[in-house]
Design a protein around this motif. Structure first.
Motif, short mmCIF file in Angstrom:
data_model
loop_
_atom_site.label_atom_id
_atom_site.label_comp_id
_atom_site.label_asym_id
_atom_site.label_seq_id
_atom_site.Cartn_x
_atom_site.Cartn_y
_atom_site.Cartn_z
N ARG A 1 0.84 -1.21 0.00
CA ARG A 1 0.00 0.00 0.00
C ARG A 1 0.86 1.25 0.00
O ARG A 1 0.55 2.24 -0.68
N GLU B 1 3.92 1.54 -1.18
CA GLU B 1 4.56 1.64 -2.49
C GLU B 1 3.62 2.19 -3.56
O GLU B 1 4.06 2.86 -4.50
N ASN B 2 2.32 1.92 -3.40
CA ASN B 2 1.35 2.31 -4.42
C ASN B 2 0.60 3.60 -4.11
O ASN B 2 -0.35 3.95 -4.82
N GLU C 1 -0.57 7.12 -4.37
CA GLU C 1 -0.48 8.09 -5.47
C GLU C 1 -0.17 9.50 -4.97
O GLU C 1 0.40 10.31 -5.72
#
Length: 718
Positions: free
Chosen positions: A433, A435-436, A438
């Motif tokens: 989460r 790493e992703n 936005e």
């Protein structure tokens, strides 16, 4: 924070899964039973207990199947199909159970945490009865047995009356002038008795590898500073003044004198309250605990209370620096030493001393203490039976010693292994989460991942048990045993100041039904007692365990990234690791979460404080999302059948709500809305799911349903 002779432990207390409720109804002065540090004066009549040389005799196996309190678990029969999940998810899962399970007369809440606490107490009762019956017991068996035996000897406690603390009251009665009062406060702390302020060790915010001393505000008898000023608490203030007068009468004052002194004590505490931070301020700005000063500078700030003399009275060398937290509070105490009459100081200290120890004195004192703190303040109908109160006391004084006995009978190696697996799965999901994300820049994300990589999980019980050698108890006096334990615990804590932090140490005992994150150590801790249904069940399907203990694991991990935990880096130091733009984006999202929870409440006069509860709401939201991701990974390439007509994603969210099925006494709910950094359980059951599209998908909810937030109304942080 209560005035106790122990470490602040403030961060742990504010990042636990549930508010730790003091068995003494949260009355300040003395025994901070929730964390096991206490007051003391020493009456040593036995040879030292040597735990290394004399191991505790093996306790009998407790048959967990015979416990009288049934565990709570997700049951299809509890679901109210007349309530739509998309309209009122808490009602859908919990309303039938809540209607059938009112709060027992000796409690102020009833739900999974309290039910598991009851089950834990049943196990502990069997253990301590066995230890107390051992002939010639040594080590911790003797310590536990002595406190249990003297605590359960109601006739002896009643016969002693106020005599066990009369020497302390005689000292107070002789106090004249600022120097004598300041010296008494310092000398009392040397015995473990905390008056007016809190004092103890905790890691240095700027170097979390070393413990320093912290002195912080305390000295108030009501739950929060706003109780002294807000009109909605006027009736409580009136009852509190009457309680002060009654306690002073029990201590020997005539009615007229007690009434006059009670008014003086209330004015004294109100003056302290004016310079005290509120629960909300302390919960949402952890920096208020850190004000590093030299001893010389502290002496200059509080000329009537010399910190150089205070450290010497504790047998400590004056440190180069300590944290004089909330300095305006300490400055006012110094002023009050000079301008408040000695007679008023005597009345205040006498009340604090007697009231703080009342639960452990004769029935008249214990009952009056309960009448205000239990019945009036929190709505508890009747006092807990004596055996529960004594067990709570043992847990406060020597909880880890009893915990060693507890895990031998109540926590299996299989449970620990499964928990370790779950923690690993949740950790992997959290990393993905982060790493992703936005909205977060690569620079901040890199540091967030460094912090993720350094999390330390602690599961079940400590790897190294505390040594109780040197604590002396007897079968002579309950209060004397508590005072001896208090002094022992105080000295144990003082010895940490200036020393490296012991990273093996736990701040909760294994038999505590809770969990916590400690930002100064970047650790997540799960005591054995919470690892039971509805949180964790070896026999349950993955969906139930991920919705229960999985979400708890995620919750505690996310505390490392909530509005306060995010101010500490991977090593536990108070250090900014965010870019300015990322922090602004984070605060915009958390601000919307504050607004969401401000909308919850029980009418206009009992609203949830979204700012007070922000940290826990961030942890709930992120923790539930992480647990859901981990469940999806666990279910990958598996065909999972429905159970009782509900699929795994539905059961995941349903068990999350089951964890938060709690009934409150109305008075207790009012106190929590004012002081508890956790939102009431009903809103925790619904708040986080309403922000997750996965919940709407699981139950077929549509935009416009109360349980569906969309657009700007939906919050996603971690």
């Amino acid at each position: 924070m209560p005035a106790t002779a122990g470490g602040p432990l403030f961060l742990m207390a504010r990042t636990g899964l549930e508010l730790p409720v003091n068995p003494r109804n949260l009355k300040p002065l003395g025994l901070a039973l929730a964390v096991g540090v206490a007051l003391a004066a020493c009456q040593k009549t036995e040879a030292p207990a040597d735990t290394a040389a004399a191991p505790v005799a093996a306790a009998p196996v407790v048959d967990l199947a015979t416990l009288k309190t049934p565990a709570i678990s997700l049951q299809a029969s509890d679901v109210d199909t007349n309530i739509a999940a998309c309209q009122d998810f808490d009602g859908f899962v919990n309303s039938k159970w809540l209607a059938a399970n009112p709060v027992p007369s000796d409690r102020t809440t009833w739900g999974p945490f309290v039910v598991l606490s009851e089950r834990s107490l049943e196990i502990q009762q069997k253990l301590v009865e066995n230890l107390a019956a051992q002939e010639g017991a040594t080590g911790t068996a003797k310590l536990i047995g002595d406190v249990w035996a003297t605590g359960m000897d109601e006739a002896a406690v009643n016969a002693a009356g106020i005599a066990p603390i009369q020497p302390m009251l005689d000292e107070i009665a002789a106090l004249e002038g600022p120097e004598a009062i300041a010296a008494f406060i310092a000398a009392s702390y040397a015995k473990g008795q905390g008056f007016v302020f809190g004092f103890g060790p905790s890691p240095d915010f700027k170097d979390s590898s070393v413990n320093i001393a912290y002195a912080s505000q305390a000295g108030l008898g009501l739950p929060d500073r706003d109780y002294y000023f807000d009109e909605k608490h006027a009736a409580v203030r009136e009852a509190y003044v009457a309680h002060i007068a009654k306690v002073l009468q029990l201590a020997g004052a005539d009615e007229a004198t007690a009434t006059a002194q009670a008014a003086d004590v209330m004015a004294f505490e109100t003056r302290l309250a004016k310079v005290s931070a509120s629960s909300e301020q302390l919960s949402r700005d952890v920096s208020l605990y850190y004000n590093p000063v030299s001893v010389a500078d502290a002496d200059a700030l509080t000329p009537n209370f010399k910190w150089s003399a205070f450290f010497a009275s504790q047998g400590l060398e004056a440190p180069a620096m300590f944290s004089l937290a909330q300095p305006d509070f300490h400055k006012e105490v110094s002023t009050m030493l000079a301008d408040v009459p000695a007679a008023t100081w005597q009345a205040y200290l006498r009340f604090q001393a007697v009231d703080g120890l009342s639960p452990f004195l004769s029935d008249a004192f214990a009952q009056e203490n309960f009448n205000f703190y239990g019945k009036t303040l929190r709505g508890q109908a009747e006092q807990q039976p004596r055996w529960k109160r004594v067990l709570n006391t043992i847990n406060g004084q020597m909880g880890e010693a009893l915990g060693k006995e507890y895990v031998d009978v109540a926590f299996s190696p299989e449970a620990k292994a499964r928990m370790q697996e779950l923690v690993g799965n949740l950790s992997t999901a959290l990393k993905a989460r982060i790493e992703n994300l936005e909205w977060m820049s690569p620079e901040t994300k890199e540091q967030a991942l460094v912090k993720w990589a350094s999390f330390t999980p602690k599961i079940g019980y400590p790897d190294k048990w505390r040594d109780w050698s040197g604590l002396q108890t007897s079968r002579d006096s309950f209060v004397a045993n508590l005072m001896a334990a208090g002094e022992f615990n105080h000295k144990f804590n003082l010895a940490k100041i200036g020393q490296p932090v012991d990273k093996t140490e736990w701040q909760m005992s294994p038999q505590t039904v809770n969990a916590y994150y400690n930002p100064l150590a970047n650790e997540i801790v799960f005591p054995a007692a919470i690892l039971q249904p509805p949180f964790f069940d070896l026999a349950a399907d993955d969906a139930v365990n991920y919705g229960g203990i999985g979400a708890v694991i995620g919750h505690e991990m996310i505390h490392g990234y909530d509005d306060q935990g995010s101010r500490f880096d991977a090593t536990g130091n108070f250090k900014n690791w965010w870019t300015e733009a990322d922090m602004a984006g984070f605060q915009e999202r958390t601000g919307r979460l504050v607004s969401q929870f401000n909308e919850y409440g029980y009418g206009d006069d009992m609203k949830v404080n979204g700012n007070l509860t922000l940290g826990e709401n961030i942890a709930d939201l992120g923790g539930l999302a992480v647990a859901y991701d981990a469940l999806q990974k666990a279910l990958e390439n598996k065909r999972v059948a429905e159970i009782d007509g509900y699929g795994p994603n539905q059961r995941f969210f349903m068990n999350w709500a089951t964890v938060w099925r709690v009934n409150y006494k109305p008075e207790e709910l009012k106190v929590r809305l004012q002081t508890d950094p956790h939102a009431p359980a009903r809103f925790r059951a619904m708040g986080a799911p309403s922000n997750l599209p996965a919940f709407a998908d699981a139950f077929g909810c549509k935009e416009g349903d109360p349980m569906v937030r969309s657009g700007e109304a939906k919050v996603a942080i971690w």
